[in-house]
Design a protein around this motif. Structure first.
Motif, mmCIF file in Angstrom:
data_model
loop_
_atom_site.group_PDB
_atom_site.id
_atom_site.type_symbol
_atom_site.label_atom_id
_atom_site.label_comp_id
_atom_site.label_asym_id
_atom_site.label_seq_id
_atom_site.Cartn_x
_atom_site.Cartn_y
_atom_site.Cartn_z
ATOM 1 N N ALA A 26 0.866 -1.179 0.000
ATOM 2 C CA ALA A 26 0.000 0.000 0.000
ATOM 3 C C ALA A 26 0.901 1.227 0.000
ATOM 4 O O ALA A 26 1.790 1.338 0.844
ATOM 5 C CB ALA A 26 -0.907 0.001 1.220
ATOM 6 N N ALA A 27 0.696 2.137 -0.946
ATOM 7 C CA ALA A 27 1.626 3.262 -1.065
ATOM 8 C C ALA A 27 0.957 4.454 -1.718
ATOM 9 O O ALA A 27 -0.036 4.322 -2.447
ATOM 10 C CB ALA A 27 2.856 2.850 -1.870
ATOM 11 N N PHE A 28 1.526 5.627 -1.425
ATOM 12 C CA PHE A 28 1.083 6.888 -2.026
ATOM 13 C C PHE A 28 2.334 7.597 -2.534
ATOM 14 O O PHE A 28 3.365 7.605 -1.870
ATOM 15 C CB PHE A 28 0.374 7.741 -0.977
ATOM 16 N N THR A 31 7.815 12.438 -3.873
ATOM 17 C CA THR A 31 9.214 12.567 -4.284
ATOM 18 C C THR A 31 10.121 12.484 -3.057
ATOM 19 O O THR A 31 9.819 13.093 -2.029
ATOM 20 C CB THR A 31 9.412 13.925 -4.980
ATOM 21 N N PRO A 32 11.236 11.765 -3.142
ATOM 22 C CA PRO A 32 11.790 11.003 -4.257
ATOM 23 C C PRO A 32 11.539 9.490 -4.175
ATOM 24 O O PRO A 32 12.227 8.718 -4.816
ATOM 25 C CB PRO A 32 13.278 11.308 -4.154
ATOM 26 N N SER A 33 10.549 9.075 -3.368
ATOM 27 C CA SER A 33 10.267 7.643 -3.242
ATOM 28 C C SER A 33 9.239 7.154 -4.257
ATOM 29 O O SER A 33 8.996 5.950 -4.363
ATOM 30 C CB SER A 33 9.747 7.324 -1.831
ATOM 31 N N THR A 34 8.627 8.070 -5.018
ATOM 32 C CA THR A 34 7.526 7.721 -5.927
ATOM 33 C C THR A 34 7.857 6.545 -6.842
ATOM 34 O O THR A 34 7.018 5.689 -7.106
ATOM 35 C CB THR A 34 7.142 8.941 -6.782
ATOM 36 N N GLU A 35 9.105 6.514 -7.317
ATOM 37 C CA GLU A 35 9.476 5.473 -8.280
ATOM 38 C C GLU A 35 9.381 4.061 -7.705
ATOM 39 O O GLU A 35 9.164 3.107 -8.445
ATOM 40 C CB GLU A 35 10.900 5.709 -8.777
ATOM 41 N N VAL A 36 9.540 3.927 -6.395
ATOM 42 C CA VAL A 36 9.520 2.577 -5.813
ATOM 43 C C VAL A 36 8.165 1.913 -6.053
ATOM 44 O O VAL A 36 8.098 0.844 -6.673
ATOM 45 C CB VAL A 36 9.893 2.595 -4.317
ATOM 46 N N PRO A 37 7.036 2.505 -5.595
ATOM 47 C CA PRO A 37 5.743 1.879 -5.925
ATOM 48 C C PRO A 37 5.416 1.926 -7.415
ATOM 49 O O PRO A 37 4.698 1.058 -7.920
ATOM 50 C CB PRO A 37 4.736 2.683 -5.102
ATOM 51 N N MET A 77 4.525 -4.389 2.596
ATOM 52 C CA MET A 77 5.617 -3.439 2.386
ATOM 53 C C MET A 77 5.061 -2.116 1.879
ATOM 54 O O MET A 77 3.940 -2.043 1.351
ATOM 55 C CB MET A 77 6.627 -3.997 1.382
ATOM 56 N N THR A 78 5.870 -1.053 2.022
ATOM 57 C CA THR A 78 5.509 0.251 1.494
ATOM 58 C C THR A 78 6.777 1.079 1.310
ATOM 59 O O THR A 78 7.883 0.617 1.581
ATOM 60 C CB THR A 78 4.502 0.974 2.412
ATOM 61 N N ALA A 79 6.602 2.320 0.842
ATOM 62 C CA ALA A 79 7.725 3.245 0.651
ATOM 63 C C ALA A 79 7.217 4.665 0.800
ATOM 64 O O ALA A 79 6.069 4.970 0.439
ATOM 65 C CB ALA A 79 8.347 3.064 -0.739
#
Length: 393
Positions: A26-28, A31-37, A77-79
């Motif tokens: 589950a993720a939203f 930046t700069p983690s957007t690319e992970v999901p 997992m999430t980011a």
């Protein structure tokens, strides 16, 4: 057989997630983690994983969904980054207190205000006492490896706590490096199948989670949680040793770089450690006995081990990429200085705040810190305890 590849930090982490094949993500985006999901959602769309991907309306909702999924017995997992991590604040404590082994990549970015999308450690450092295990990573390779190991640490019977795998936004997350990937089957066998002892969906063994906790029991539950995070130190050591057998890469609670005979040393975390190692090499060529200790495990804090590793040096500078606003030094400095009290009292310890909001730090900036340490080592006197590197005063 290892797979040689060229990936950014975010790509490497998403690749590890594909190999782990969690039950729920589950993720939203932020930046700069957007690319992970984003990268991982492609694996979901292509049928390369069996994961239920939950697109939510905020980071608070993302962690709420992770808590619900993990409580139901799903490997989750999430980011996130920065304000996203801050929006999760309430739920971070709940996830840890409920002893849910969620694994999250925290792609470190400065907190607003003013708005800043670049790297420092204020987001994860702000959450350092939320009950999550925190592992910091210098390189893409290290982030990839740590994420795989984090699953085993979080889910261990003696731990059962969530883990943050931290690495620097843009510097690590978006930079492409050579990396050695493990084969899918190796990762699958290493992490194993998730079999939680307690699950809300186990109708044969009903449990309650997150219930109202009165004074008669709350204190004992906090004590159990504290014991679990203490256990994480030895569990991480064991998991890293097992990981070394399948990867050939050995990790510790921290990394010592030319520290064994050093007179002066710095303590630092994440990507700037690479710059500092270059500085150490340059100073060694000049006959200066400089060394470095790179933080990996920050929660739980390996206090005794760090104090022992630094006990022989004359002067140490602890580098914080976050301002603690305590007027008594940054968060890593406070922990290192406390660890050394009574065990390495003869060592002079100072603090440097650096790189806030992505302020660039190069080899010659780090050299200024070592020059300062050399003066302290020669004179035996500390002039300025709390310092700022590369700031326009």
């Amino acid at each position: 057989m290892a797979i040689r590849e060229r990936l950014s930090g975010n790509e490497a982490v998403a690749f590890a997630m594909r190999q782990i094949d969690p039950d729920v993500v589950a993720a939203f985006p932020i930046t700069p983690s957007t690319e992970v999901p984003q990268y991982f959602s492609q694996f979901v769309a292509n049928g390369q994983v069996h994961t239920e991907f939950v697109a939510v309306e905020s980071e608070h909702s993302a962690m709420s969904a992770c808590i619900g999924a993990e409580a139901a017995g799903a490997r989750t997992m999430t980011a996130t980054s920065s304000q996203g991590l801050a929006l999760m604040w309430e739920m971070l404590y709940i996830a840890a207190s409920m002893r849910l082994p969620i694994v999250m990549t925290a792609v470190n970015r400065a907190l607003s205000a003013p708005i800043n999308i670049h790297n420092d450690h204020s987001d994860a450092m702000g959450a350092r006492d939320s009950g999550w295990i925190q592992i910091y990573n210098e390189t893409n390779q290290e982030a990839y490896d740590s994420l795989i190991m984090a699953i085993r640490v979080a889910e261990h019977a003696d731990v059962q706590l969530p883990v943050m795998v931290c690495y620097d936004g843009f510097i690590t997350s978006h930079s492409v490096e050579n990396i050695m990937l493990l084969e899918d089957e190796l990762v699958k066998n290493f992490v194993g199948e998730y079999k939680p002892k307690y699950s809300l969906l186990d109708k044969e063994h009903p449990v309650s989670m997150g219930m109202f906790d009165l004074p008669a029991f709350y204190f004992e539950h906090k004590r159990q949680q504290a014991e679990a995070i203490k256990n994480a130190k030895q569990v991480l050591i064991d998991v890293q040793n097992e990981f070394a057998k399948i990867s050939g890469r050995q990790y510790g609670l921290f990394e010592e770089y030319k520290l064994d005979d050093a007179d002066i040393a710095i303590v630092i975390a994440n990507s700037t450690a690479g710059t500092a190692k270059d500085t150490v090499d340059m100073l060694r060529e000049q006959g200066i006995k400089a060394g470095l200790l790179k933080i990996r495990l920050f929660r739980p804090f390996p206090a005794d081990e760090i104090a022992k590793a630094l006990s022989h040096v004359k002067a140490v500078a602890v580098m914080d990429k976050a301002e603690g606003f305590s007027a008594a030094g940054g968060p890593i400095f406070v922990d290192v200085r406390s660890a050394m009290y009574g065990k390495a009292d003869g060592v002079k310890v100072i603090n440097y705040i650096y790189g806030l909001g992505g302020r660039d730090v190069g080899v010659y900036d780090i050299k200024q810190v070592y020059d300062h340490l050399q003066k302290i080592a020669d004179s035996g006197q500390v002039d300025n305890l709390y310092n700022y590197l590369g700031i326009r005063e």
